[in-house]
Write a protein that holds these residues in place. Structure first.
Motif, PDB file in Angstrom:
ATOM      1  N   ALA A  15      12.519 -32.566   2.911  1.00 25.93           N
ATOM      2  CA  ALA A  15      13.213 -33.789   3.474  1.00 25.93           C
ATOM      3  C   ALA A  15      14.508 -34.045   3.660  1.00 25.93           C
ATOM      4  CB  ALA A  15      12.624 -35.100   2.405  1.00 25.93           C
ATOM      5  N   ARG A  16      15.153 -33.380   2.149  1.00 27.57           N
ATOM      6  CA  ARG A  16      16.766 -33.335   2.202  1.00 27.57           C
ATOM      7  C   ARG A  16      17.258 -32.458   3.293  1.00 27.57           C
ATOM      8  NH1 ARG A  16      15.649 -33.071  -3.517  1.00 27.57           N
ATOM      9  NH2 ARG A  16      15.460 -30.649  -3.455  1.00 27.57           N
ATOM     10  N   LEU A  17      16.608 -31.333   3.675  1.00 27.20           N
ATOM     11  CA  LEU A  17      16.956 -30.532   4.841  1.00 27.20           C
ATOM     12  C   LEU A  17      16.866 -31.425   6.054  1.00 27.20           C
ATOM     13  CD1 LEU A  17      17.990 -27.814   6.151  1.00 27.20           C
ATOM     14  CD2 LEU A  17      15.571 -27.030   6.051  1.00 27.20           C
ATOM     15  N   GLN A  18      15.740 -32.070   6.353  1.00 25.34           N
ATOM     16  CA  GLN A  18      15.620 -32.973   7.510  1.00 25.34           C
ATOM     17  C   GLN A  18      16.633 -33.879   7.538  1.00 25.34           C
ATOM     18  OE1 GLN A  18      11.588 -34.162   7.244  1.00 25.34           O
ATOM     19  NE2 GLN A  18      10.775 -32.606   8.649  1.00 25.34           N
ATOM     20  N   ALA A  19      17.050 -34.581   6.589  1.00 20.43           N
ATOM     21  CA  ALA A  19      18.067 -35.646   6.386  1.00 20.43           C
ATOM     22  C   ALA A  19      19.589 -34.978   6.850  1.00 20.43           C
ATOM     23  CB  ALA A  19      18.229 -36.281   5.114  1.00 20.43           C
ATOM     24  N   GLN A  20      19.652 -33.675   6.211  1.00 24.37           N
ATOM     25  CA  GLN A  20      20.956 -33.139   6.721  1.00 24.37           C
ATOM     26  C   GLN A  20      21.114 -32.593   8.019  1.00 24.37           C
ATOM     27  OE1 GLN A  20      21.193 -29.373   4.161  1.00 24.37           O
ATOM     28  NE2 GLN A  20      21.520 -30.635   2.445  1.00 24.37           N
ATOM     29  N   ILE A  21      19.930 -32.117   8.811  1.00 26.37           N
ATOM     30  CA  ILE A  21      19.990 -31.710  10.436  1.00 26.37           C
ATOM     31  C   ILE A  21      20.160 -33.182  11.044  1.00 26.37           C
ATOM     32  CG2 ILE A  21      18.513 -31.137  12.067  1.00 26.37           C
ATOM     33  CD1 ILE A  21      17.145 -29.307  10.067  1.00 26.37           C
ATOM     34  N   ALA A  22      19.532 -34.196  10.384  1.00 24.42           N
ATOM     35  CA  ALA A  22      19.717 -35.584  11.130  1.00 24.42           C
ATOM     36  C   ALA A  22      21.374 -36.040  11.216  1.00 24.42           C
ATOM     37  CB  ALA A  22      18.825 -36.591  10.484  1.00 24.42           C
TER      38      ALA A  22
END
Length: 51
Positions: free
Chosen positions: A36-43
């Motif tokens: 979830a943190r990685l997805q937020a960073q990518i976004a």
């Protein structure tokens, strides 16, 4: 990103049948939060926002 890779590698080498269920659940929850943190960073980096 490195944390996610490390977590995946760690889970990949373990035999799930040998891991206590509570520990396995804890590891899966931690992996979920790292993803979830990685997805937020990518976004944030790509400017994509969910509605």
């Amino acid at each position: 990103m490195r944390e996610l890779s490390t977590a995946i590698d760690h889970l990949a080498i373990e035999d799930p049948s040998e891991v206590p269920k509570a520990k396995l659940a804890e590891q899966l929850i931690e992996l979920h939060w790292q993803m979830a943190r990685l997805q937020a960073q990518i976004a944030r980096r790509t400017g994509i926002r969910l509605p």
